[in-house]
Design an enzyme around this catalytic site. Structure first.
Site, PDB file in Angstrom:
ATOM      1  N   LYS A 124      58.224   3.999  65.724  1.00  0.00           N
ATOM      2  CA  LYS A 124      57.777   5.388  65.561  1.00  0.00           C
ATOM      3  C   LYS A 124      56.702   5.734  66.586  1.00  0.00           C
ATOM      4  CE  LYS A 124      54.915   8.218  62.596  1.00  0.00           C
ATOM      5  NZ  LYS A 124      54.010   8.187  61.425  1.00  0.00           N
ATOM      6  N   ASP A 142      59.017  10.295  60.787  1.00  0.00           N
ATOM      7  CA  ASP A 142      57.959  10.009  59.819  1.00  0.00           C
ATOM      8  C   ASP A 142      58.410  10.492  58.444  1.00  0.00           C
ATOM      9  OD1 ASP A 142      57.734  12.768  59.887  1.00  0.00           O
ATOM     10  OD2 ASP A 142      55.581  12.787  60.259  1.00  0.00           O
TER      11      ASP A 142
END
Length: 214
Positions: A124, A142
């Site tokens: 991420k 997310d």
């Protein structure tokens, strides 16, 4: 989990996002690639507002890997102790900074594999940096994107990797660059976890969420 929306529905959703906010921006403050990596790594299980508050003074004195090493772990902790998991994050930032100095001449690498090799940097974080700094259409999934993707049918998936793949496969190429920012902001401020603001949502007629809060 909603069913995958069709191409024309998804295209219209992102056309509306684009009309409302043509150039969406991430909300983490940074001054260069290094401070962006640090800020994103610190933001795990923390709010952007909280991270920005903690890094406001930090980045004035430690905006390069070498300056962070010169500052040291103890002083770094003093700056970020209001952030969750701050001790472990401080260790990772120092280790990351050492690796950048020793292996990358103090420069942040611009490949996902190299970024993911840095302590405290996962997929991420790597994707956020690639997208925001080098303008690569990488998708950082997310909790907001995961929720929105599955509720709406834009990019449903059983885990973050599946959602990331759905974004890459189903969102038109001309919207890929800003896709994750539009979805993060929509999930953060409109498609909220507990009380989504469906009544004021600009895509509610296109969204497949069955329990719309009108």
């Amino acid at each position: 989990m909603a069913k995958q929306l069709g191409y024309h529905q998804i295209r219209e959703i992102f056309a509306r996002f684009h009309e409302a906010e043509p150039e969406p921006k991430g909300e983490l403050d940074h001054v260069n690639a290094y401070t962006l990596v640090v800020a994103v790594a610190l933001s795990a299980q923390a709010t952007d507002v909280g991270v920005n508050k903690a890094t406001r003074e930090l980045f004035k004195i430690a905006d390069t890997p070498q300056k962070m090493l010169d500052l040291g772990e103890a002083q770094l902790i003093e700056h970020i102790k209001t952030i969750g998991l701050y001790r472990n994050k401080a260790k990772n930032v120092i280790k990351m900074s050492r690796m950048l100095v020793d292996d990358y001449r103090g420069e942040v690498p611009n490949s996902r594999a190299a970024l993911e090799s840095l302590p405290g940097v996962g997929r991420k974080t790597a994707n956020v940096v690639l997208n925001m700094w080098w303008h690569v259409p990488a998708q950082a999934v997310d909790t907001h994107i995961y929720r929105f993707g599955n509720r709406s049918g834009v990019c449903p998936g059983k885990d973050v990797v599946a959602v990331e793949r759905a974004i890459e496969d189903n969102i038109p190429a001309d919207f890929q660059q800003h896709a994750h920012h539009w979805m993060i902001l929509h999930g953060r401020y409109t498609c909220k976890a507990r009380k989504p603001l469906c009544g004021t949502c600009i895509i509610r007629d296109l969204c497949d969420f069955e329990d719309k809060n009108l």
